[in-house]
Design an enzyme around this catalytic site. Structure first.
Site, PDB file in Angstrom:
ATOM      1  N   GLY A  52       0.794  -1.215   0.000  1.00 59.04           N
ATOM      2  CA  GLY A  52       0.000   0.000   0.000  1.00 59.04           C
ATOM      3  C   GLY A  52       0.829   1.269   0.000  1.00 59.04           C
ATOM      4  O   GLY A  52       0.489   2.250  -0.653  1.00 59.04           O
ATOM      5  N   ASN A 109      -8.160   3.642   9.352  1.00 58.44           N
ATOM      6  CA  ASN A 109      -7.632   2.385   9.866  1.00 58.44           C
ATOM      7  C   ASN A 109      -7.756   2.265  11.378  1.00 58.44           C
ATOM      8  O   ASN A 109      -7.773   1.168  11.918  1.00 58.44           O
ATOM      9  CB  ASN A 109      -6.158   2.243   9.467  1.00 58.44           C
ATOM     10  CG  ASN A 109      -5.349   3.473   9.847  1.00 58.44           C
ATOM     11  OD1 ASN A 109      -5.549   4.552   9.286  1.00 58.44           O
ATOM     12  ND2 ASN A 109      -4.429   3.332  10.798  1.00 58.44           N
ATOM     13  N   GLN A 151      -7.637  -0.413   3.947  1.00 57.90           N
ATOM     14  CA  GLN A 151      -8.415  -1.031   5.015  1.00 57.90           C
ATOM     15  C   GLN A 151      -9.808  -1.459   4.556  1.00 57.90           C
ATOM     16  O   GLN A 151     -10.476  -2.242   5.240  1.00 57.90           O
ATOM     17  CB  GLN A 151      -8.554  -0.067   6.204  1.00 57.90           C
ATOM     18  CG  GLN A 151      -7.334   0.036   7.073  1.00 57.90           C
ATOM     19  CD  GLN A 151      -7.010  -1.252   7.814  1.00 57.90           C
ATOM     20  OE1 GLN A 151      -7.791  -2.204   7.821  1.00 57.90           O
ATOM     21  NE2 GLN A 151      -5.846  -1.305   8.432  1.00 57.90           N
ATOM     22  N   HIS A 182      -1.744  -7.487   2.625  1.00 53.16           N
ATOM     23  CA  HIS A 182      -1.778  -8.061   3.967  1.00 53.16           C
ATOM     24  C   HIS A 182      -2.933  -7.546   4.815  1.00 53.16           C
ATOM     25  O   HIS A 182      -3.046  -7.883   5.995  1.00 53.16           O
ATOM     26  CB  HIS A 182      -0.439  -7.822   4.695  1.00 53.16           C
ATOM     27  CG  HIS A 182      -0.224  -6.412   5.149  1.00 53.16           C
ATOM     28  ND1 HIS A 182      -0.215  -6.053   6.469  1.00 53.16           N
ATOM     29  CD2 HIS A 182      -0.007  -5.277   4.451  1.00 53.16           C
ATOM     30  CE1 HIS A 182       0.001  -4.755   6.581  1.00 53.16           C
ATOM     31  NE2 HIS A 182       0.142  -4.270   5.375  1.00 53.16           N
ATOM     32  N   THR A 215      11.239  -6.989 -12.858  1.00 53.06           N
ATOM     33  CA  THR A 215      10.553  -8.256 -13.076  1.00 53.06           C
ATOM     34  C   THR A 215       9.500  -8.482 -11.995  1.00 53.06           C
ATOM     35  O   THR A 215       9.785  -8.355 -10.800  1.00 53.06           O
ATOM     36  CB  THR A 215      11.564  -9.422 -13.065  1.00 53.06           C
ATOM     37  OG1 THR A 215      12.547  -9.192 -14.075  1.00 53.06           O
ATOM     38  CG2 THR A 215      10.873 -10.746 -13.330  1.00 53.06           C
ATOM     39  N   CYS A 273       2.552   5.766  25.079  1.00 48.80           N
ATOM     40  CA  CYS A 273       2.774   5.981  26.505  1.00 48.80           C
ATOM     41  C   CYS A 273       4.271   6.105  26.760  1.00 48.80           C
ATOM     42  O   CYS A 273       5.031   5.170  26.489  1.00 48.80           O
ATOM     43  CB  CYS A 273       2.195   4.815  27.304  1.00 48.80           C
ATOM     44  SG  CYS A 273       2.269   5.039  29.096  1.00 48.80           S
TER      45      CYS A 273
END
Length: 371
Positions: free
Chosen positions: A71, A151, A179, A201, A237, A322
């Site tokens: 992406g 997302n 997404q 993915h 390729t 955090c």
């Protein structure tokens, strides 16, 4: 039950059917698809089939599909490629403040080269206003890029309406649907887009493969120069193994993209969470106009990072960071103006095709023990 995976928005497992489909490429289909001999031509046919499978999911022509490494590359090709090709027409690009870094960072790069950006605010649901986009259009606006769905909170953007505006003003329109593809119907003609990004993915294909839809007649400058692979848009390729995997995953997605099962499962989970935590839990994002698998919730006056750390057997995510006891809200929640006492307790649960009710019940039980 030792482990539960609820982080499908980060990455999906490889579908067994996809793995089976890819295996012959590790052994039998080793020829270069550009070669005209007996070893190359069967591979070329497989590449053509994979391109058809991707185009069928998006309702476009196979010749409008360019395979990429994912992406991020597809987004870079869309944004940089269009900007470099049409620099003489203008330098103004419109986007939103909650785009994925794979959009924001290429745009910042272009800004260093002279591009002028308008980054629009979103409302409390994380939704951009089509009206604001039209107001932001200038004479030198050449490109609009708005994500199809967020997302983090799952909010679906008014892409069709934005596309109509872009078309009326004769401005190119790109959307990152990484997404969305495979979770909701994505028809490039209904959405009125000129370019659209998908990532393998995110829909049960391998990592390292994606695609960019480029509407016929839309001209881009390639980022990778060399021989004329991918219709001259991406030299090198082709990765036939991964392209075949993406094609098969898109074929599978097309058969189930309109099913309500995943949405029903997400609603079931949300119901269980509300039943368990009542007013101590709130939903981030739009209640209805969101991805069917995404549930971003905040546990009031809690820290999402601490909750997940206390349940190491649960794979989920929190966009907030955090550091030394101080919580920094995710950029998306910050732009949505979510109060800190709510936003710091945010956790994103993203479900997938292998999620079960039993797993969700177990997660609720774990959360009750911790909270």
């Amino acid at each position: 039950m030792n482990k539960v995976y609820l982080d499908y928005n980060a990455s999906t497992p490889l579908a067994p059917e996809v793995a089976d489909h890819m295996y012959p490429f590790l052994k039998d289909f080793y020829g270069n698809p550009s070669a005209v001999h007996w070893a190359g031509q069967p591979v070329k046919e497989k590449m053509n089939r994979a391109r058809e499978q991707v185009s069928d999911l998006l309702s476009c022509s196979p010749e409008e599909i360019i395979f990429t490494s994912g992406g991020s590359e597809a987004n870079n090709l869309a944004l940089k490629g269009y900007y470099f090709k049409h620099l003489s027409k203008g330098k103004h690009i419109i986007t939103s403040k909650i785009e994925h870094p794979a959009i924001i960072e290429p745009l910042k790069f272009l800004e260093r080269l002279g591009a002028e950006l308008t980054m629009l605010d979103v409302d409390k649901y994380g939704m951009v206003s089509a009206g604001d986009i039209e107001k932001a259009i200038r004479e030198d606006t050449i490109l609009i890029t708005i994500m199809h769905s967020n997302n983090e909170v799952g909010t679906l953007q008014p892409i069709e309406e934005i596309g109509e505006i872009a078309r009326r003003h004769k401005i190119a329109f790109h959307t990152d649907a990484s997404q969305s593809a495979g979770k909701v119907p994505v028809d490039v003609n209904e959405l009125n887009v000129d370019m659209l990004t998908i990532a393998g993915h995110k829909l049960y294909a391998p990592k390292g493969i994606g695609a960019l839809y480029i509407r016929k007649g839309t001209e881009l400058e390639p980022l990778i120069h060399g021989a004329g692979h991918e219709f001259g848009m991406r030299a090198g390729t082709e990765n036939t193994l991964l392209a075949a995997g993406l094609g098969k995953a898109c074929e599978l997605a097309g058969k189930h993209v309109s099913d309500s099962g995943l949405a029903d499962l997400t609603d079931y989970f949300w119901g269980k969470l509300k039943e368990s935590f009542g007013e101590e839990i709130v939903l981030n994002g739009h209640e209805e106009k969101r991805l069917p698998n995404t549930l971003n919730v905040s546990f009031m006056n809690r820290i999402g990072w601490d909750i997940l750390s206390a349940i190491p057997q649960l794979a989920a995510s929190t966009g907030s960071a955090c550091h030394a006891g101080k919580v920094e809200l995710s950029p998306v929640l910050r732009e949505m103006e979510v109060p800190e006492y709510i936003g710091m307790g945010a956790v994103r649960f993203s479900l997938g095709k292998f999620t079960t009710k039993e797993e969700l019940d177990q997660v609720v039980s774990w959360l009750k023990e911790v909270i």
